[in-house]
Design a protein around this motif. Structure first.
Motif, PDB file in Angstrom:
ATOM      1  N   VAL A 109      -7.215   1.655   4.456  1.00  0.00           N
ATOM      2  CA  VAL A 109      -7.078   0.954   3.180  1.00  0.00           C
ATOM      3  C   VAL A 109      -6.765  -0.496   3.522  1.00  0.00           C
ATOM      4  O   VAL A 109      -5.797  -0.778   4.246  1.00  0.00           O
ATOM      5  CB  VAL A 109      -5.952   1.559   2.317  1.00  0.00           C
ATOM      6  CG1 VAL A 109      -5.734   0.733   1.054  1.00  0.00           C
ATOM      7  CG2 VAL A 109      -6.272   3.010   1.963  1.00  0.00           C
ATOM      8  N   ASP A 149      -5.447  -4.177   3.825  1.00  0.00           N
ATOM      9  CA  ASP A 149      -4.125  -4.762   3.558  1.00  0.00           C
ATOM     10  C   ASP A 149      -4.294  -5.980   2.651  1.00  0.00           C
ATOM     11  O   ASP A 149      -4.911  -6.971   3.043  1.00  0.00           O
ATOM     12  CB  ASP A 149      -3.480  -5.179   4.876  1.00  0.00           C
ATOM     13  CG  ASP A 149      -2.046  -5.666   4.702  1.00  0.00           C
ATOM     14  OD1 ASP A 149      -1.565  -5.723   3.550  1.00  0.00           O
ATOM     15  OD2 ASP A 149      -1.414  -5.994   5.729  1.00  0.00           O
ATOM     16  N   SER A 168      -8.152  -2.853  -2.466  1.00  0.00           N
ATOM     17  CA  SER A 168      -7.230  -1.931  -1.812  1.00  0.00           C
ATOM     18  C   SER A 168      -6.972  -0.708  -2.695  1.00  0.00           C
ATOM     19  O   SER A 168      -7.008   0.438  -2.226  1.00  0.00           O
ATOM     20  CB  SER A 168      -5.912  -2.660  -1.514  1.00  0.00           C
ATOM     21  OG  SER A 168      -4.988  -1.808  -0.887  1.00  0.00           O
ATOM     22  N   ARG A 198       0.790  -1.231   0.000  1.00  0.00           N
ATOM     23  CA  ARG A 198       0.000   0.000   0.000  1.00  0.00           C
ATOM     24  C   ARG A 198       0.821   1.279   0.000  1.00  0.00           C
ATOM     25  O   ARG A 198       0.609   2.161  -0.849  1.00  0.00           O
ATOM     26  CB  ARG A 198      -0.948  -0.001   1.208  1.00  0.00           C
ATOM     27  CG  ARG A 198      -2.025  -1.064   1.164  1.00  0.00           C
ATOM     28  CD  ARG A 198      -2.727  -1.195   2.517  1.00  0.00           C
ATOM     29  NE  ARG A 198      -1.841  -1.780   3.528  1.00  0.00           N
ATOM     30  CZ  ARG A 198      -2.160  -1.954   4.809  1.00  0.00           C
ATOM     31  NH1 ARG A 198      -3.338  -1.535   5.242  1.00  0.00           N
ATOM     32  NH2 ARG A 198      -1.322  -2.519   5.644  1.00  0.00           N
TER      33      ARG A 198
END
Length: 202
Positions: A164, A166, A178, A14
């Motif tokens: 967000v 994982d 994501s 991310r």
């Protein structure tokens, strides 16, 4: 120079995707964007799936392939103008490591939620009112306005909506989810940075 730090857990999915996207989209402004992980898998590359998402978002494949994970340290936060955590536990880690950065530390989706309540005019006014009128000073002024929306803007019904998800070691569908969560949040970041740093002449 404006400095932005993006943070997740391992720094291989991310946060590097967010950093690469912001670096690409803000390249004309000379913004520095780096990423790190609270439990960074030192020197690991981005996962293949994260690299695939990066390329799909216009990031050069070589840039995605060149990323190497790093463990978050106080040094990464020392001069950061904006800290974007991918989830609430990462934001807490920032507050513990560098309490002085708490006011400019947000989860990226929290940032979007708060920034969405501000008009362009309000952001421009906050930037113009900043004591320092260099790029970083103007952004800090704008971020004061964003941070000021805490407690005024309703929180999400589900606190996890500020995170967000994982995707590490999960399905491609989770990687896509994501990215779907991340994309509009990054749009909000780009909007605020551009308004503050490169306002349109009137």
């Amino acid at each position: 120079m404006v400095e932005i730090v993006t943070i997740c857990t391992g720094n291989i999915c991310r946060s590097p995707l967010a950093a690469l996207a912001l670096r690409t989209r803000l390249a004309d402004l000379g913004v520095s964007v780096v990423s790190a992980g609270t439990r960074g898998l030192a020197d690991h590359a981005m996962t293949d799936e994260a690299q695939r998402l990066a390329v799909a978002r216009g990031i050069p494949a070589a840039d995605a392939a060149a990323h190497r994970a790093r463990f978050l340290s106080e040094a990464h936060l020392a001069s950061a103008d904006l800290v974007l955590a991918m989830a609430r536990d990462h934001r807490r880690a920032v507050a513990e490591l560098a309490p002085a950065r708490s006011r400019v530390a947000f989860t990226v989706r929290e940032f979007a939620r708060l920034a969405g309540s501000l008009s362009d005019a309000a952001v421009l006014a906050a930037a113009a009112a900043a004591p320092d009128q260099d790029a970083a000073g103007r952004l800090r002024g704008a971020l004061t306005a964003v941070s000021g929306q805490r407690g005024l803007v309703l929180p999400p019904a589900d606190p996890a909506d500020d995170d967000v998800i994982d995707p590490y070691r999960r399905s491609w569908a989770t990687y896509e989810l994501s990215a779907v969560q991340l994309d509009p949040a990054l749009d909000a970041v780009v909007r605020i940075v551009r308004l503050a740093v490169a306002p349109t002449p009137t």
